[in-house]
Design a protein around this motif. Structure first.
Motif: not given
Length: 419
Positions: A234-236, A411-419
């Motif tokens: 998971l991203s920071a 979905r909440l952040t509208a980004t791919a949050v994994s590294r």
């Protein structure tokens, strides 16, 4: 494990974590990867296709807002069909005129601007709808992968029950165990087969549900190609928190604020809609001559007929900012909760997979061996089997929830949050 959706405020090409959520062992042509499912959804989802007509309708409203008022032709007839000298048409005076409403204060441009801001808001709503639909497709994909694992687990339960029934039969034949144990093993085997059949039906239903995401009547794939137990990092949290400010869900409030500001401007300009200028020709029958006539119409703003619309627009403008603040607070709270939940689920998956599962497998192997030698009872063997199945079931559920929670964060952040 999900996808990137927003780039520079627009819907970007779908980018999936194919490495984290793929399984090269699945036969080509019979499997479906997450990126393919999302691409199909973007291309053929019925709800997304229907929303295009909403934007087309607003384009029509923009065109309508930019139209100038048409000129008006008027014809006045006076002194006709009266009595005495005005009998018949002898003293008739006829005036034919042409008038045009001249809008003031750039009223037409303000109407167009307001309609354009409305379309901007609809475009953002379209982005939100795409995010929601893609997120739902990803959820269905994860649930299908989880159901595949559940089906494998019920297969394992049948295999264990069959193996146990054979072992019990050997002990009954050797007069080591009573015949009642053989009956109990047979019942357990039937129950395992029933559960396996139910899992297979649920698996088929999950395939159909996923295929419905792109409007397919039935699936054209056999299996979802994915490794449920591959957990992306998971991203920071700070990066995720910053991403909230740029999501379409919050951008919609900035767009709404611009729309409300344009509506305030339009409402103020509409207090003086414009002046009407006209010209015409009058025929004077009495002297058999013609003359030009001119007229100007200026509305008198004795009472402000638009004060309610101005007040409404001002209130909506202030409300847009208040709604954004409330939505941002709610999103931050949800992000924190999901982030912590994801960390806990990751620990559960690793603990079950790396420590609990190997120990229960070893315990079952030892129990089976001891049962064959007559050292353990039938109940102890069944208990060891149940423990293994329970750990595997818990592992599947924890891994599914990890990916589902990750989807909620993305979905909440509208980004791919994994590294």
């Amino acid at each position: 494990m999900f996808f990137r959706l927003i780039a520079a405020g627009r819907l970007a090409p779908v980018v999936l974590l194919a490495v984290a959520f793929s399984d090269p062992s699945v036969a080509s042509g019979a499997s479906l990867k997450l990126r393919d499912a999302l691409a199909r959804t973007l291309e053929s989802n019925p709800d997304l296709a229907a929303y295009e007509y909403v934007l087309r309708a607003q384009d029509g409203r923009i065109t309508q807002a930019g139209l100038r008022p048409n000129p008006v032709i008027t014809a006045d007839v006076e002194n006709a069909f009266g009595t005495g000298e005005t009998r018949g048409l002898d003293a008739t005076e006829m005036t034919i005129g042409l008038s045009q409403l001249i809008e003031l204060d750039g009223l037409r441009d303000k109407r167009v601007t307001s309609a354009q801001f409305t379309r901007e808001g609809l475009e953002i709503d379209g982005q939100i709808r795409r995010l929601d639909i893609l997120a739902e497709t990803a959820r269905r994909f994860v649930k299908l992968v989880g159901q595949q694992e559940q089906h494998r687990l019920t297969h394992l339960a049948v295999e264990l029950s069959e193996k146990t029934a054979e072992a019990v039969q050997r002990r009954v034949a050797a007069a080591i165990s009573p015949e009642s144990e053989r009956d109990r093993a047979a019942v357990a085997l039937e129950r395992a087969r029933i559960a396996d059949a139910h899992a297979e039906h649920a698996l088929v239903a999950a395939r159909y549900e996923l295929a419905a995401s792109w409007g397919a009547i039935q699936p054209d794939f056999v299996e979802a190609a994915a490794d449920l137990y591959a957990l992306p990092e998971l991203s920071a949290y700070e990066d995720l928190l910053a991403a909230l400010e740029r999501t379409p869900d919050l951008s919609r409030y900035l767009s709404e604020r611009r729309l409300r500001e344009s509506e305030v401007t339009l409402a103020l300009a509409s207090q003086r809609p414009g002046i009407e200028i006209g010209a015409g020709i009058r025929r004077l029958a009495e002297i058999d001559d013609t003359a030009f006539v001119f007229n100007v119409g200026i509305p008198l703003t004795v009472n402000n007929r638009n004060q309610g619309a101005v007040a409404e627009a001002e209130a909506l403008k202030a409300g847009a900012q208040a709604n954004r603040s409330a939505a941002l607070l709610k999103a931050r709270t949800q992000l924190f909760s999901n982030h912590r939940e994801l960390q806990d689920l990751g620990q559960q998956v690793r603990a079950l997979r790396e420590r609990a599962l190997p120990r229960t497998e070893a315990a079952l192997k030892g129990t089976e061996s001891a049962y064959e030698r007559g050292r353990y009872s039938y109940l102890e063997l069944v208990d060891a089997q149940r423990e293994l199945l329970s750990v595997r079931d818990n592992l599947i559920e924890a891994a599914m929830q990890y990916h589902l929670t990750l989807i909620e964060i993305e979905r909440l952040t509208a980004t791919a949050v994994s590294r």
